[in-house]
Design a protein around this motif. Structure first.
Motif, PDB file in Angstrom:
ATOM      1  N   ASP A 128     -61.306  10.830 -26.408  1.00 49.54           N
ATOM      2  CA  ASP A 128     -61.605  12.182 -25.921  1.00 49.54           C
ATOM      3  C   ASP A 128     -62.707  12.098 -24.877  1.00 49.54           C
ATOM      4  N   ASN A 129     -62.297  12.110 -23.610  1.00 51.20           N
ATOM      5  CA  ASN A 129     -63.264  12.045 -22.507  1.00 51.20           C
ATOM      6  C   ASN A 129     -64.217  10.860 -22.641  1.00 51.20           C
ATOM      7  N   GLY A 130     -63.653   9.717 -23.027  1.00 50.23           N
ATOM      8  CA  GLY A 130     -64.438   8.487 -23.110  1.00 50.23           C
ATOM      9  C   GLY A 130     -65.063   8.223 -24.461  1.00 50.23           C
ATOM     10  N   LEU A 131     -64.927   9.144 -25.393  1.00 52.85           N
ATOM     11  CA  LEU A 131     -65.491   8.966 -26.736  1.00 52.85           C
ATOM     12  C   LEU A 131     -64.381   8.914 -27.769  1.00 52.85           C
TER      13      LEU A 131
ATOM     14  N   PHE B  98     -63.142  -8.598 -18.774  1.00 49.31           N
ATOM     15  CA  PHE B  98     -63.322  -9.141 -17.422  1.00 49.31           C
ATOM     16  C   PHE B  98     -64.796  -9.085 -16.995  1.00 49.31           C
ATOM     17  N   LYS B  99     -65.483  -8.038 -17.387  1.00 49.64           N
ATOM     18  CA  LYS B  99     -66.896  -7.896 -17.016  1.00 49.64           C
ATOM     19  C   LYS B  99     -67.734  -8.966 -17.706  1.00 49.64           C
ATOM     20  N   CYS B 100     -67.423  -9.215 -18.967  1.00 51.83           N
ATOM     21  CA  CYS B 100     -68.119 -10.258 -19.727  1.00 51.83           C
ATOM     22  C   CYS B 100     -67.874 -11.629 -19.098  1.00 51.83           C
TER      23      CYS B 100
ATOM     24  N   CYS C  59     -71.111  -1.326 -21.219  1.00 53.05           N
ATOM     25  CA  CYS C  59     -69.882  -0.607 -20.839  1.00 53.05           C
ATOM     26  C   CYS C  59     -70.173   0.491 -19.813  1.00 53.05           C
ATOM     27  N   GLU C  60     -71.445   0.740 -19.577  1.00 52.19           N
ATOM     28  CA  GLU C  60     -71.822   1.818 -18.664  1.00 52.19           C
ATOM     29  C   GLU C  60     -71.304   1.552 -17.259  1.00 52.19           C
ATOM     30  N   ASN C  61     -70.709   2.566 -16.659  1.00 56.49           N
ATOM     31  CA  ASN C  61     -70.164   2.511 -15.293  1.00 56.49           C
ATOM     32  C   ASN C  61     -69.085   1.445 -15.111  1.00 56.49           C
ATOM     33  N   CYS C  62     -68.428   1.052 -16.203  1.00 62.33           N
ATOM     34  CA  CYS C  62     -67.344   0.073 -16.081  1.00 62.33           C
ATOM     35  C   CYS C  62     -66.125   0.754 -15.458  1.00 62.33           C
ATOM     36  N   GLU C  63     -65.531   0.075 -14.462  1.00 62.47           N
ATOM     37  CA  GLU C  63     -64.381   0.667 -13.781  1.00 62.47           C
ATOM     38  C   GLU C  63     -63.087   0.528 -14.587  1.00 62.47           C
ATOM     39  N   ASN C  64     -63.165  -0.226 -15.681  1.00 58.72           N
ATOM     40  CA  ASN C  64     -62.004  -0.386 -16.557  1.00 58.72           C
ATOM     41  C   ASN C  64     -62.307   0.325 -17.873  1.00 58.72           C
ATOM     42  N   ASN C  65     -61.326   0.412 -18.738  1.00 53.74           N
ATOM     43  CA  ASN C  65     -61.558   1.046 -20.040  1.00 53.74           C
ATOM     44  C   ASN C  65     -60.800   0.260 -21.090  1.00 53.74           C
ATOM     45  N   CYS C  66     -61.542  -0.355 -22.032  1.00 53.59           N
ATOM     46  CA  CYS C  66     -60.891  -1.185 -23.039  1.00 53.59           C
ATOM     47  C   CYS C  66     -60.045  -0.345 -23.990  1.00 53.59           C
ATOM     48  N   CYS C  67     -60.189   0.986 -23.938  1.00 58.14           N
ATOM     49  CA  CYS C  67     -59.362   1.853 -24.787  1.00 58.14           C
ATOM     50  C   CYS C  67     -57.911   1.901 -24.318  1.00 58.14           C
ATOM     51  N   THR C  68     -57.629   1.249 -23.180  1.00 54.48           N
ATOM     52  CA  THR C  68     -56.235   1.125 -22.736  1.00 54.48           C
ATOM     53  C   THR C  68     -55.637  -0.227 -23.155  1.00 54.48           C
ATOM     54  N   SER C  69     -56.433  -1.063 -23.823  1.00 57.27           N
ATOM     55  CA  SER C  69     -55.941  -2.379 -24.265  1.00 57.27           C
ATOM     56  C   SER C  69     -54.902  -2.203 -25.366  1.00 57.27           C
ATOM     57  N   TYR C  70     -53.925  -3.087 -25.382  1.00 52.99           N
ATOM     58  CA  TYR C  70     -52.817  -3.007 -26.343  1.00 52.99           C
ATOM     59  C   TYR C  70     -53.082  -3.978 -27.483  1.00 52.99           C
TER      60      TYR C  70
ATOM     61  N   HIS D 147     -64.297  -5.904 -29.401  1.00 54.74           N
ATOM     62  CA  HIS D 147     -63.725  -6.251 -28.103  1.00 54.74           C
ATOM     63  C   HIS D 147     -64.811  -6.225 -27.021  1.00 54.74           C
ATOM     64  N   GLY D 148     -64.722  -7.142 -26.120  1.00 62.79           N
ATOM     65  CA  GLY D 148     -65.642  -7.139 -24.976  1.00 62.79           C
ATOM     66  C   GLY D 148     -66.430  -8.419 -24.839  1.00 62.79           C
ATOM     67  N   VAL D 149     -67.134  -8.822 -25.915  1.00 63.11           N
ATOM     68  CA  VAL D 149     -67.966 -10.014 -25.829  1.00 63.11           C
ATOM     69  C   VAL D 149     -67.155 -11.279 -26.111  1.00 63.11           C
ATOM     70  N   VAL D 150     -67.709 -12.422 -25.727  1.00 53.73           N
ATOM     71  CA  VAL D 150     -67.109 -13.713 -26.073  1.00 53.73           C
ATOM     72  C   VAL D 150     -67.174 -13.847 -27.588  1.00 53.73           C
ATOM     73  N   ASN D 151     -66.055 -14.173 -28.203  1.00 52.37           N
ATOM     74  CA  ASN D 151     -66.087 -14.322 -29.656  1.00 52.37           C
ATOM     75  C   ASN D 151     -65.127 -15.399 -30.115  1.00 52.37           C
ATOM     76  N   SER D 152     -65.336 -15.844 -31.357  1.00 53.91           N
ATOM     77  CA  SER D 152     -64.506 -16.903 -31.919  1.00 53.91           C
ATOM     78  C   SER D 152     -64.270 -16.617 -33.389  1.00 53.91           C
ATOM     79  N   ILE D 153     -63.264 -17.279 -33.926  1.00 57.66           N
ATOM     80  CA  ILE D 153     -62.979 -17.173 -35.358  1.00 57.66           C
ATOM     81  C   ILE D 153     -62.371 -18.494 -35.820  1.00 57.66           C
ATOM     82  N   THR D 154     -62.800 -18.963 -36.971  1.00 53.79           N
ATOM     83  CA  THR D 154     -62.234 -20.170 -37.569  1.00 53.79           C
ATOM     84  C   THR D 154     -61.238 -19.735 -38.642  1.00 53.79           C
ATOM     85  N   MET D 155     -59.986 -20.129 -38.469  1.00 54.33           N
ATOM     86  CA  MET D 155     -58.924 -19.735 -39.380  1.00 54.33           C
ATOM     87  C   MET D 155     -59.015 -20.526 -40.684  1.00 54.33           C
ATOM     88  N   PRO D 156     -58.343 -20.041 -41.753  1.00 55.86           N
ATOM     89  CA  PRO D 156     -58.386 -20.755 -43.040  1.00 55.86           C
ATOM     90  C   PRO D 156     -57.934 -22.214 -42.952  1.00 55.86           C
TER      91      PRO D 156
END
Length: 198
Positions: free
Chosen positions: A102-105, A139-141, A35-46, A119-128
């Protein structure tokens, strides 16, 4: 599942969160994602969150803060909810900074929710029902994995099952009668701690 004490649930959830962090670190390292020097911030994800156990634990973190800081986060959350609802009503997906940032933290870093951790990495889940859901990562991933012959994937299934078990342990026999949770983190803050039996 037998109802557990809140202290036992919190202890097990903290341990589960540690395993989530380890799984995330292993997968992100294999991808070369930082996440270092990423121009986006996943903390804005909805995101919507879906468990009482995380909602209660979030509030344990908030209640451990000085009152002034907690009230600041509540005020930010109220503004977030107003703005997000106005955007959703116009058909726009909100992209607003999380009220706990708070200032990125994260202001309650140890108590942040599952989606915030995974959030961030490729991930999967198998539902019941056996259906497998896959998520391409941020996007970076996606840029880093676009030419990989074999992309490292974090399988969230086991971790999610453990979270569900803790939800059942917290709610006990009420697990089937309680309303479903479908709230943003800001809404969880504005609404206060969920009303559960002690």
């Amino acid at each position: 599942m037998k109802k557990m004490t809140r202290q036992a649930v919190f202890r097990k959830l903290a341990a589960l969160y540690e395993r989530m962090a380890d799984a995330y670190s292993e997968t992100s390292a294999a991808i070369g994602l930082s996440c270092e020097n990423c121009e986006n911030n996943c903390c804005t994800s909805y995101f919507q969150h879906h468990t009482y156990v995380e909602w209660v634990y979030l509030w344990q973190g908030l209640n451990s803060l000085p009152e002034e800081k907690r009230n600041e986060y509540i005020a930010r959350a109220e503004e977030y909810v107003r703005t997000a609802r106005a955007l959703v009503e116009t058909g726009v997906k909100p992209s607003i900074m999380c009220p706990l940032n708070d200032n990125g933290l994260c202001g309650v870093y140890k108590h942040r929710l599952m989606i915030c951790r995974m959030h961030g990495v490729v991930n999967s889940i198998t539902m019941p029902n056996g259906k497998k859901l896959s998520f391409p990562g941020c996007f970076k991933c996606q840029e880093l994995t676009s030419d990989m012959p074999q992309v490292p994937v974090l399988d969230r299934t086991r971790l999610y099952k453990e979270l569900v078990m803790l939800e059942m342990g917290l709610l006990g026999s009420k697990v089937k009668s309680m309303p479903k949770v479908d709230l943003t983190l800001a809404e969880m803050i504005v609404l206060g701690p969920p009303k559960l039996n002690p």
